[in-house]
Design a protein around this motif. Structure first.
Motif, short mmCIF file in Angstrom:
data_model
loop_
_atom_site.label_atom_id
_atom_site.label_comp_id
_atom_site.label_asym_id
_atom_site.label_seq_id
_atom_site.Cartn_x
_atom_site.Cartn_y
_atom_site.Cartn_z
N LYS A 217 0.68 -1.31 -0.15
CA LYS A 217 0.06 -0.08 0.02
C LYS A 217 0.83 1.35 0.09
CE LYS A 217 -3.65 -2.26 2.70
NZ LYS A 217 -4.47 -1.96 3.66
N ASN A 218 2.21 1.26 -0.34
CA ASN A 218 3.20 2.11 -0.26
C ASN A 218 3.49 3.00 1.18
OD1 ASN A 218 4.12 1.99 -2.80
ND2 ASN A 218 2.35 2.98 -3.80
N ASP A 219 3.06 2.08 2.19
CA ASP A 219 3.16 2.73 3.38
C ASP A 219 4.60 2.81 3.88
OD1 ASP A 219 1.87 3.15 6.38
OD2 ASP A 219 3.92 1.68 6.69
N ARG A 220 5.07 4.27 4.03
CA ARG A 220 6.32 4.64 4.11
C ARG A 220 7.16 3.77 5.41
NH1 ARG A 220 8.25 10.52 3.77
NH2 ARG A 220 7.32 10.58 1.76
N ALA A 221 6.58 3.85 6.48
CA ALA A 221 7.28 3.04 7.62
C ALA A 221 7.56 1.57 7.27
CB ALA A 221 6.24 3.09 9.01
N ALA A 222 6.49 0.96 6.58
CA ALA A 222 6.87 -0.62 6.30
C ALA A 222 8.05 -0.65 5.19
CB ALA A 222 5.40 -1.12 5.69
N LEU A 223 7.82 0.25 4.23
CA LEU A 223 9.09 0.31 2.99
C LEU A 223 10.27 0.42 3.88
CD1 LEU A 223 7.10 2.24 0.37
CD2 LEU A 223 7.60 -0.01 0.41
N GLN A 224 10.52 1.58 4.68
CA GLN A 224 11.86 1.75 5.51
C GLN A 224 12.17 0.66 6.24
OE1 GLN A 224 10.41 5.11 7.63
NE2 GLN A 224 10.85 6.65 6.25
N LEU A 225 11.34 0.08 6.98
CA LEU A 225 11.78 -0.95 7.74
C LEU A 225 11.92 -2.15 7.10
CD1 LEU A 225 12.11 -2.39 10.77
CD2 LEU A 225 9.76 -2.59 10.72
N LEU A 226 11.47 -2.61 5.80
CA LEU A 226 12.07 -3.65 5.16
C LEU A 226 13.22 -3.26 4.39
CD1 LEU A 226 8.52 -4.55 3.39
CD2 LEU A 226 9.91 -6.18 4.93
N ALA A 227 13.37 -2.13 4.09
CA ALA A 227 14.62 -1.89 3.12
C ALA A 227 15.92 -2.12 4.30
CB ALA A 227 14.47 -0.67 2.86
N ASP A 228 15.59 -1.60 5.54
CA ASP A 228 16.63 -1.82 6.57
C ASP A 228 17.02 -3.09 7.17
OD1 ASP A 228 17.40 0.74 6.83
OD2 ASP A 228 15.85 1.25 8.51
N LEU A 229 15.77 -4.05 7.31
CA LEU A 229 16.09 -5.41 7.27
C LEU A 229 16.75 -6.20 6.45
CD1 LEU A 229 12.46 -5.95 8.75
CD2 LEU A 229 14.47 -6.15 10.03
N TYR A 230 16.57 -6.07 4.96
CA TYR A 230 17.26 -6.59 3.93
C TYR A 230 18.65 -6.02 3.78
CZ TYR A 230 13.25 -9.23 3.06
OH TYR A 230 12.06 -10.16 3.15
N LEU A 231 18.80 -4.59 4.30
CA LEU A 231 20.04 -3.94 4.41
C LEU A 231 21.22 -4.59 5.36
CD1 LEU A 231 22.29 -2.06 3.25
CD2 LEU A 231 21.01 -0.18 4.87
N VAL A 232 20.57 -4.75 6.69
CA VAL A 232 21.57 -5.21 7.51
C VAL A 232 21.46 -6.62 7.81
CG1 VAL A 232 21.59 -5.21 10.17
CG2 VAL A 232 20.83 -3.24 8.85
N GLY A 233 20.33 -7.46 7.73
CA GLY A 233 20.25 -9.01 7.34
C GLY A 233 20.61 -9.45 8.74
N SER A 234 20.11 -8.82 9.88
CA SER A 234 20.55 -9.46 11.29
C SER A 234 19.10 -10.37 11.86
CB SER A 234 20.81 -8.38 12.20
OG SER A 234 19.80 -7.31 12.33
N TYR A 235 18.08 -10.31 11.35
CA TYR A 235 17.01 -10.88 11.70
C TYR A 235 16.39 -12.20 11.07
CZ TYR A 235 15.77 -6.75 14.49
OH TYR A 235 15.54 -5.67 15.38
N ASP A 236 16.22 -13.25 11.74
CA ASP A 236 15.83 -14.38 11.16
C ASP A 236 14.64 -14.08 10.09
OD1 ASP A 236 17.49 -15.76 12.68
OD2 ASP A 236 15.87 -16.31 14.10
N GLY A 237 14.75 -14.85 8.98
CA GLY A 237 13.78 -14.45 7.94
C GLY A 237 13.98 -13.42 7.11
N PHE A 238 15.01 -12.61 7.42
CA PHE A 238 15.40 -11.22 6.78
C PHE A 238 16.59 -11.07 6.32
CE2 PHE A 238 11.36 -10.17 9.21
CZ PHE A 238 10.56 -9.76 8.06
N PRO A 239 17.46 -12.16 5.56
CA PRO A 239 18.68 -12.00 5.13
C PRO A 239 19.26 -10.90 4.57
CG PRO A 239 17.59 -13.52 3.57
CD PRO A 239 16.60 -13.17 4.63
#
Length: 431
Positions: free
Chosen positions: A266-288
């Motif tokens: 839905k182009n929600d900014r908070a979700a886009l930001q968090l997903l981008a950071d998760l896949y950038l850092v790769g420190s959470y299970d399920g988000f390499p």
């Protein structure tokens, strides 16, 4: 005291000074009288007197907004604000619960406790008020939310319990054993209450009322990602250890992903930001670490107007960490952020032209960009220019230009230091 009672009576009647002779008003009373003299306020008064809960909340919010900046005035507004909010609550107006909870948490009602605030949030949340839902969840994550919690002089968690001997004559060994039983019972109460609050928060954040709210879904996803930790209760339960982590609610990253992906679609900014950071850092299970997904979500955020992520994407692609370089993509998003006025993006472009990194080396363009970044507030850019002219990096030493830019760099560094200190203070106050 007479003046305060007069002011309180005026507030409660919503008609300050009407038809009574009294001594000249003090500053606070005059401020209140001026508020009620406004045309919009008079119209809202009529609606409130006719039972409109929206007008009641509007009046209570507006009087605080306009006249509550001074501490004494703010204190004198409390009787009126409480009357308006409680009137709206009696009329079933959900947002009023959030307002009452905040008044309690702000210390406006000294007799109110955290549990009272939590109950206001709970009642508002049951009626679907999104602010109450988020307020309840925020309190459920707070280490100091429980019926027996308080904060010690050094900010430590304290749990209250009955530490008397129950009127019986006991040996020191018996007293010690009884005390330990009560301490452990307090620890169990803490764990049980916090667990109940956490589970309720999850249910509220997962409800239909919160399903499309960005803040609520962001909080829910972050709870699933990080869990809800609690302090080790070592002073109450001897079996606990300060060297390990304890959770009220354990992380469950698998539940975070569908929430974030649904909101990102839905182009929600908070979700886009968090997903981008998760896949950038790769420190959470399920988000390499995932280059393609980082670019996907960061570019989606940037293309939607998020210049912080335009810069982050551009900088990451130019710096080459952790995914390697892509100068075309990096330059595109750095230029987007530069056009939007971001000094950090302008600085990155200046270094690219200075070093010939991904673009033809061009010191004329580079210096112009460094000057623009410095004028936008970049201390690093100003320091580069000071060093450039002092050391003659371009083949010409210019002490006057070096001095001007050094002064600018020093001023900007001082501003950054003050800003950092202010943020540290705000964080300390928040904690």
């Amino acid at each position: 005291m007479r003046r305060y009672l007069l002011a309180a009576a005026c507030l409660a009647l919503c008609a300050p000074g009407a038809g009574i002779a009294q001594e000249p008003l003090n500053t606070s009373e005059q401020a209140i009288a001026d508020f009620f003299a406004q045309r919009d306020v008079k119209r809202k008064q009529v609606s409130a007197e006719n039972g409109d809960p929206y007008s009641m909340v509007w009046l209570a919010d507006e009087i605080q907004k306009q006249k509550g900046g001074d501490w004494l005035t703010a204190k004198e507004l409390v009787p009126f604000r409480v009357k308006m909010y409680m009137g709206a609550i009696q009329a079933g107006y959900a947002p009023a619960y959030d307002r009452m909870a905040k008044m309690v948490l702000e210390g406006r009602l000294p007799e109110g406790t955290k549990m009272d605030a939590l109950d206001f949030y709970r009642q508002g949340a049951k009626l679907g008020d999104i602010d109450s839902i988020i307020g309840y969840a925020r309190m459920a994550q707070d280490d100091f939310t429980c019926s027996i919690c308080s904060k010690g002089d050094e900010g430590e968690l304290l749990l209250s319990y009955d530490n008397t001997a129950d009127g019986e004559k006991r040996s020191l060994k018996e007293l010690h054993a009884a005390s330990m039983e009560k301490r452990e019972a307090a620890a169990r109460i803490y764990q049980r209450e916090r667990s109940e609050f956490a589970n309720t928060a999850i249910a509220l954040l997962s409800s239909d009322a919160a399903a499309d709210d960005s803040n609520a879904q962001d909080r829910l996803a972050r709870i699933y990602l990080n869990g809800i930790k609690r302090p080790a209760l070592t002073r109450y339960a001897t079996y606990e250890s300060a060297s390990r982590d304890y959770f009220i609610l354990r992380p469950d990253t698998a539940k975070a992903k569908p929430i974030l992906e649904r909101m990102a679609a839905k182009n929600d900014r908070a979700a886009l930001q968090l997903l981008a950071d998760l896949y950038l850092v790769g420190s959470y299970d399920g988000f390499p670490q995932d280059r393609a997904r980082f670019i996907k979500y960061a570019s989606q955020a940037a293309d939607g107007g998020d210049m912080a992520f335009a810069y982050k994407l551009g900088h990451t692609m130019v710096a080459g960490q952790p995914f390697g370089t892509d100068f075309d993509l990096g330059a595109k998003y750095l230029y987007m952020a530069h056009q939007a006025g971001r000094a950090d993006a302008t600085l990155d472009l200046a270094f690219m032209f200075s070093e010939g990194r991904g673009v033809p080396q061009n010191m004329t363009t580079s210096l112009a960009l460094f000057e623009e970044a410095a004028n936008r507030g970049s201390a690093k850019a100003a320091q580069f220019l000071a060093d450039y002219w002092r050391e003659g990096m371009g083949g010409t030493v210019n002490p006057l230009r070096a001095s001007v830019w050094q002064k600018k760099a020093d001023e900007l560094k001082a501003n950054e230091q003050r800003g950092s200190e202010t943020m540290d203070l705000l964080k300390a106050l928040a904690n």
